[in-house]
Design an enzyme around this catalytic site. Structure first.
Site, PDB file in Angstrom:
ATOM      1  N   LYS A   9       0.855  -1.191   0.000  1.00 46.54           N
ATOM      2  CA  LYS A   9       0.000   0.000   0.000  1.00 46.54           C
ATOM      3  C   LYS A   9       0.881   1.228   0.000  1.00 46.54           C
ATOM      4  O   LYS A   9       2.012   1.182   0.484  1.00 46.54           O
ATOM      5  CB  LYS A   9      -0.878   0.011   1.258  1.00 46.54           C
ATOM      6  CG  LYS A   9      -2.095   0.889   1.103  1.00 46.54           C
ATOM      7  CD  LYS A   9      -3.180   0.141   0.369  1.00 46.54           C
ATOM      8  CE  LYS A   9      -4.474   0.896   0.323  1.00 46.54           C
ATOM      9  NZ  LYS A   9      -5.577  -0.028  -0.049  1.00 46.54           N
TER      10      LYS A   9
HETATM   11  N1  GLU Z   1      -7.253   0.248  -3.205  1.00 49.52           N
HETATM   12  C1  GLU Z   1      -8.036  -0.887  -3.519  1.00 49.52           C
HETATM   13  C2  GLU Z   1      -8.096  -1.830  -2.338  1.00 49.52           C
HETATM   14  O1  GLU Z   1      -7.930  -1.441  -1.203  1.00 49.52           O
HETATM   15  C3  GLU Z   1      -7.631  -1.556  -4.819  1.00 49.52           C
HETATM   16  C4  GLU Z   1      -6.245  -2.091  -4.871  1.00 49.52           C
HETATM   17  C5  GLU Z   1      -5.819  -2.566  -6.265  1.00 49.52           C
HETATM   18  O2  GLU Z   1      -6.641  -2.630  -7.155  1.00 49.52           O
HETATM   19  O3  GLU Z   1      -4.632  -2.864  -6.380  1.00 49.52           O
HETATM   20  O4  GLU Z   1      -8.400  -2.984  -2.485  1.00 49.52           O
END
Ligand code: GLU
Length: 429
Positions: free
Chosen positions: A119
């Site tokens: 993240k």
């Molecule tokens: N931010 C989104 C999540 O928390 C999508 C992450 C992604 O598609 O890599 O799942």
């Protein structure tokens, strides 16, 4: 209840924390104990593999340079390159990003896609920046992470306050630095830049599928059910729209500017139109009575979908929740301290790492399309995404039955078993 039993229950109640990383670890510990995870694997999975903290000087419109703090945390890459969004928010801090990164590892395992978890985030109120400042900040972040990101290494995506526009800037900056067009380095791109059909809607669509699967198990007829949805960004508004289309009456919605309730039902199409014409916020919406966010969480509804930020349902307010089903569109909306209270009340919680996995599932399809250079039609994407969510739900439900645990702990067990196997078979050194 016997005194000893009461004491045991008290002991079992985890210490309330609003630190998302501690909240993650509390569930991880319970799951690890249940499956008897060995100490080595436990220690490997407990801490993130790599943590990058960068400082980003950005030329602001007033001629001054402002320095922002950015993060990218890779939790685990045993099952594949790391995957996870980038959020822009004032609350972004290292422990939050650590938790979000770990949740991505578990989420990808549950969704059965070959990725690890990561993240990113920048501590910034994006609404206070001009378009030019936002672009320069996003490009500065991309330059700082040029050795971290990569089509086969680490693949970002949108999260809170980021979307296709920011992803396009990242593709551009990264491609310039690499000297070749690399659309597969991020997902959630605009369609015309290698994005996938269905990606914008994917998380909300999956939240609805998860809700319908749970309702089927609970023998709850969606056409007779009511729902309250917290958050009206990409996830909240689209989840609400799909739930409305499935026959649920959406009696309350909210965003950071206010919550609105209407027992007759709120037209989600109207609310989306209003938001789009009103600087992206619901402030002043007349389709419902203005209530507080705390009141929304305590409404007498069948389904509650927290689709905003962390720590909304806590030990202090969990007892007020009246919904029979909670479907977590947000990451970490419930504290570990609240889990037990909800479970004692018999409330089924479809946890974040299962419920909002529809987004990263279509991200995976976007990435494979970029790699093949061949693109699927929307109905094909949606069909695959729906099937994937239903399968993930069934898997977690079955683990819950097997171990007689909540869906949250079942989801952690399912993910942990899978990731641990990858860690172990790759070997230690
Ligand atoms: N931010 C989104 C999540 O928390 C999508 C992450 C992604 O598609 O890599 O799942």
């Amino acid at each position: 209840m016997a005194v000893a039993e009461k004491a045991a229950q008290k002991q079992a109640q985890p210490k309330e924390t609003t630190n998302p990383y501690e909240s993650m670890i509390q569930r991880f510990d319970v799951a690890a104990k249940i499956i008897g995870l060995d100490e080595e694997t436990y220690n490997i999975l407990k801490a993130p593999q790599r943590q990058y903290v960068v400082s980003l000087p950005v030329a602001m419109d007033n001629g001054k340079v402002q320095v922002f703090e950015g993060y990218r945390i890779i939790h685990n890459t045993s099952r594949g390159p790391s995957k996870g969004g980038i959020r822009y928010a004032l609350e972004v801090n290292q422990d939050e990003v650590k938790a979000l990164a770990a949740w991505m590892t578990w989420k990808c395992a549950i969704a059965d896609i070959p990725y690890g978890g990561a993240k990113g985030g920048i501590t910034v109120d994006a609404s206070k920046l001009s378009l030019g400042e936002l672009e320069r900040l996003t490009r500065a972040y991309t330059r700082a992470m040029v050795d971290v990101f990569g089509v086969d290494k680490d693949i970002p995506a949108p999260d809170v306050a980021t979307g296709p526009r920011e992803m396009a800037w990242i593709v551009d900056e990264f491609s310039r630095m690499q000297g070749s067009f690399q659309p597969g380095v991020v997902t959630g791109k605009p369609l015309h830049l290698g994005g996938s059909e269905g990606r914008v809607e994917a998380t909300g669509r999956g939240v609805n599928t998860a809700a319908l699967e749970a309702m089927r198990q609970m023998r709850l007829d969606p056409r007779k059910a009511t729902a309250a949805v917290q958050g009206f960004g990409n996830v909240g508004s689209i989840s609400a729209k799909y739930m409305e289309d499935a026959g649920l009456r959406i009696v309350a919605i909210s965003d950071h500017t206010g919550a609105f309730s209407n027992s007759k039902g709120i037209s989600i199409g109207d609310a989306i139109k209003y938001r789009n014409a009103n600087n992206g916020v619901l402030k002043g919406f007349t389709g419902g009575k203005l209530i507080s966010n705390e009141e929304l969480l305590a409404l007498d509804v069948d389904v509650l979908a927290p689709c905003a930020l962390e720590n909304q349902i806590r030990q202090a307010n969990a007892a007020d929740v009246k919904a029979q089903l909670i479907v977590e569109g947000a990451n970490g909306p419930t504290t570990a301290g609240a889990d037990k209270i909800l479970q004692e009340k018999g409330i089924i919680v479809v946890p974040d790492i299962l419920a909002n996995g529809g987004g990263v599932t279509v991200s995976y399809m976007e990435w494979t399309q970029n790699r093949f250079g061949y693109y699927y039609a929307e109905d094909e994407i949606n069909k695959r995404a729906d099937r994937s969510m239903s399968r993930a739900f069934e898997n977690v439900w079955a683990v819950g039955k097997k171990y007689k645990v909540s869906m949250r702990i079942a989801a952690y067990i399912f993910a942990l078993e899978k990731v641990a196997k990858a860690v172990q078979s790759r070997g230690h050194y």
